[in-house]
Design an enzyme around this catalytic site. Structure first.
Site, PDB file in Angstrom:
ATOM      1  N   HIS A 137       9.397 -19.479  42.585  1.00  0.00           N
ATOM      2  CA  HIS A 137       9.644 -20.673  43.391  1.00  0.00           C
ATOM      3  C   HIS A 137       8.446 -20.954  44.279  1.00  0.00           C
ATOM      4  CE1 HIS A 137      10.349 -18.924  47.465  1.00  0.00           C
ATOM      5  NE2 HIS A 137      10.702 -17.861  46.772  1.00  0.00           N
ATOM      6  N   CYS A 138       8.319 -22.225  44.704  1.00  0.00           N
ATOM      7  CA  CYS A 138       7.312 -22.592  45.687  1.00  0.00           C
ATOM      8  C   CYS A 138       8.043 -23.017  46.959  1.00  0.00           C
ATOM      9  CB  CYS A 138       6.401 -23.695  45.134  1.00  0.00           C
ATOM     10  SG  CYS A 138       7.282 -25.183  44.617  1.00  0.00           S
ATOM     11  N   VAL A 139       7.451 -23.875  47.751  1.00  0.00           N
ATOM     12  CA  VAL A 139       8.042 -24.235  49.043  1.00  0.00           C
ATOM     13  C   VAL A 139       9.339 -25.023  48.880  1.00  0.00           C
ATOM     14  CG1 VAL A 139       7.656 -25.490  51.202  1.00  0.00           C
ATOM     15  CG2 VAL A 139       5.786 -24.223  50.143  1.00  0.00           C
ATOM     16  N   THR A 140       9.433 -25.833  47.820  1.00  0.00           N
ATOM     17  CA  THR A 140      10.602 -26.700  47.680  1.00  0.00           C
ATOM     18  C   THR A 140      11.308 -26.586  46.331  1.00  0.00           C
ATOM     19  OG1 THR A 140       9.224 -28.528  46.875  1.00  0.00           O
ATOM     20  CG2 THR A 140       9.640 -28.428  49.251  1.00  0.00           C
ATOM     21  N   ARG A 141      10.678 -25.912  45.321  1.00  0.00           N
ATOM     22  CA  ARG A 141      11.209 -25.994  43.961  1.00  0.00           C
ATOM     23  C   ARG A 141      11.390 -24.631  43.309  1.00  0.00           C
ATOM     24  NH1 ARG A 141       6.334 -29.332  41.975  1.00  0.00           N
ATOM     25  NH2 ARG A 141       5.535 -28.542  43.953  1.00  0.00           N
TER      26      ARG A 141
END
Length: 469
Positions: free
Chosen positions: A25-29
């Site tokens: 995952h990244c910051v939002t996804r």
């Protein structure tokens, strides 16, 4: 929110754990590598409370969850799926196996240029500040701010030095990112990039004048004449040099004992790459880069309105396919070769158009979740990040996307016909005006008005008529 329940529903919608290869995952996804994206139940996925949208890019299926929530859902998600937490590189590796050669090439370009984008965007914003201080007719008729207030002139000069640094030493930035991507030592990439802009070389921007005067400096290498020129603002020479440098470095590391690698690997790799770049790679890629630049300039000089109509309309489609990353290299090449770019202003307007269409869905919808997604993704698009608006709202209903790209095509036609130019790449949305050459601010603002009003009004009226939001 019950994060475990959200994770269960997402896992079920994507086809279960049997369809999952790796996840990070990244910051939002959530960034997922799936075996078969065709079995994803998109309708079920869109109905999940935590999900704000989803899209597929570069072989990854990405689910927009939101900042602060995504890490909690991810922990539950990997536990339910029975897989370990993966790094972004592991997911990229799993995803790349499904890509065709063109997709891999585009992904490689993206992986090289996206890490240096903050430096380029920052330079663009600083150039915008410099424009405010040095351009005439903004605050005073026929005079710049520093003409009226000379005490600001040194501040403007310092700003332009800071802003120009990213472009003056652009090969150093590209060399670092490219060698890192290819698997070599990034520090050697920086060095080979800086070698190509060494101050003892003829500046690339002075090459044309030197040719006409017959004053191009040269080296004599055992009877072979080699032009002693730099590659300021060039993209292709340093990309090719970085690739060659990495291959030589990796070849040597496999064959030279660890105890003496420091003495031999770097010096040999840099010397061989440097010689081959100045003798063969540089002249060839320099010519190719200039042909590309001259060709684009000629096309837009002759058919500017048509080029603007096509590029302005197609940019949103390019984002869907991921091919928009290839034009990042073209923009950087244009700025490096000519000092300006006529492509980037259309990119900024395309992003604004997608945001405006998402705002229209926010205004027209009665669904609270969709309203929240519309406003948040609209703001994101106006600040240069269009994926949430594209994949979470506009493509979901189709007509907002069509209205948005039609509007950006009209705006692209207008600003291209007016010859609007940007000093550099900036923030690809509403703040993008600060990267526009000040002489074209009014024309760019008219373009902005087109991509704000037409998608907003058109999408809102159509949504109210169709009653599907």
């Amino acid at each position: 929110m019950n994060h475990k329940k959200q994770a269960e529903e997402i896992l079920e919608a994507i086809g279960g754990k049997e369809n999952l290869s790796a996840a990070t995952h990244c910051v939002t996804r959530l960034r997922l590598a799936l075996h078969d994206e065709g079995i994803v139940d998109q309708e079920k996925l869109n109905q999940i409370e935590a999900v704000k949208g989803s899209f597929s890019t570069n072989g990854q299926f990405q689910v927009v969850v939101g900042q602060g929530t995504v890490d909690k859902v991810y922990k539950e998600f990997v536990a339910l799926a029975g897989i370990g937490e993966s790094t972004k590189e592991e997911v990229k590796q799993a995803s790349s196996e499904k890509m065709n050669p063109l997709q891999r090439a585009i992904k490689t370009l993206a992986d090289i240029f996206i890490p240096i984008l903050p430096a380029i965007v920052t330079a663009g914003l600083l150039l915008g500040i410099n424009n405010l201080l040095t351009a005439p007719d903004i605050f005073f008729d026929d005079q710049a701010l520093i003409d009226v207030y000379p005490q600001w002139s040194d501040i403007a000069n310092m700003i332009i030095i800071i802003a120009n640094t990213a472009f003056v030493f652009l090969p150093g930035l590209i060399g670092w990112s490219a060698v890192k991507k290819f698997g070599g030592s990034p520090i050697l990439g920086i060095v080979i990039g800086l070698v190509l802009v060494h101050p003892d070389l003829l500046n690339a921007w002075s090459y044309g004048e030197a040719v006409s005067e017959g004053s191009v400096p040269t080296w004599n290498l055992f009877g072979m004449t080699v032009e002693k020129i730099g590659y300021q603002g060039q993209v292709l020479p340093v990309l090719a040099a970085a690739y060659l440098l990495t291959k030589i470095e990796l070849f040597l590391r496999k064959r030279i004992p660890d105890s003496i690698q420091l003495l031999f690997v770097g010096p040999i790799a840099l010397l061989v790459t440097g010689f081959l770049t100045f003798i063969i790679i540089g002249p060839i890629t320099f010519a190719v880069g200039n042909w590309i630049t001259d060709g684009l300039v000629a096309v837009f000089d002759t058919f500017s309105w048509l080029g603007g109509l096509i590029y302005g309309g197609l940019y949103g489609v390019l984002v869907i396919t991921g091919m928009h990353h290839t034009f990042l290299a073209v923009d950087i090449q244009l700025v490096g070769s000519t000092g300006t770019t006529f492509l980037w202003p259309m990119l900024a307007l395309s992003n604004i158009a997608q945001g405006s269409a998402a705002f229209a869905i926010w205004l027209a919808s009665k669904d609270e979740k969709l309203k929240g997604l519309g406003v948040s993704s609209g703001v994101s698009a106006w600040l240069g990040i269009t994926e949430p608006a594209l994949f979470g709202v506009n493509l979901r209903f189709k007509y907002p996307f069509i209205i948005a790209i039609s509007s950006s095509a009209i705006a692209g036609l207008y600003i291209s016909a007016q010859g609007v130019l940007a000093n550099s790449i900036g923030v690809g949305g509403v703040p993008g005006i600060f990267s526009i050459v000040s002489d074209y601010w009014l024309d760019f603002m008219i373009g902005m008005a087109i991509v704000i009003v037409l998608p907003l009004v058109g999408t809102y009226l159509y949504a109210k008529r169709k009653k599907d939001v």
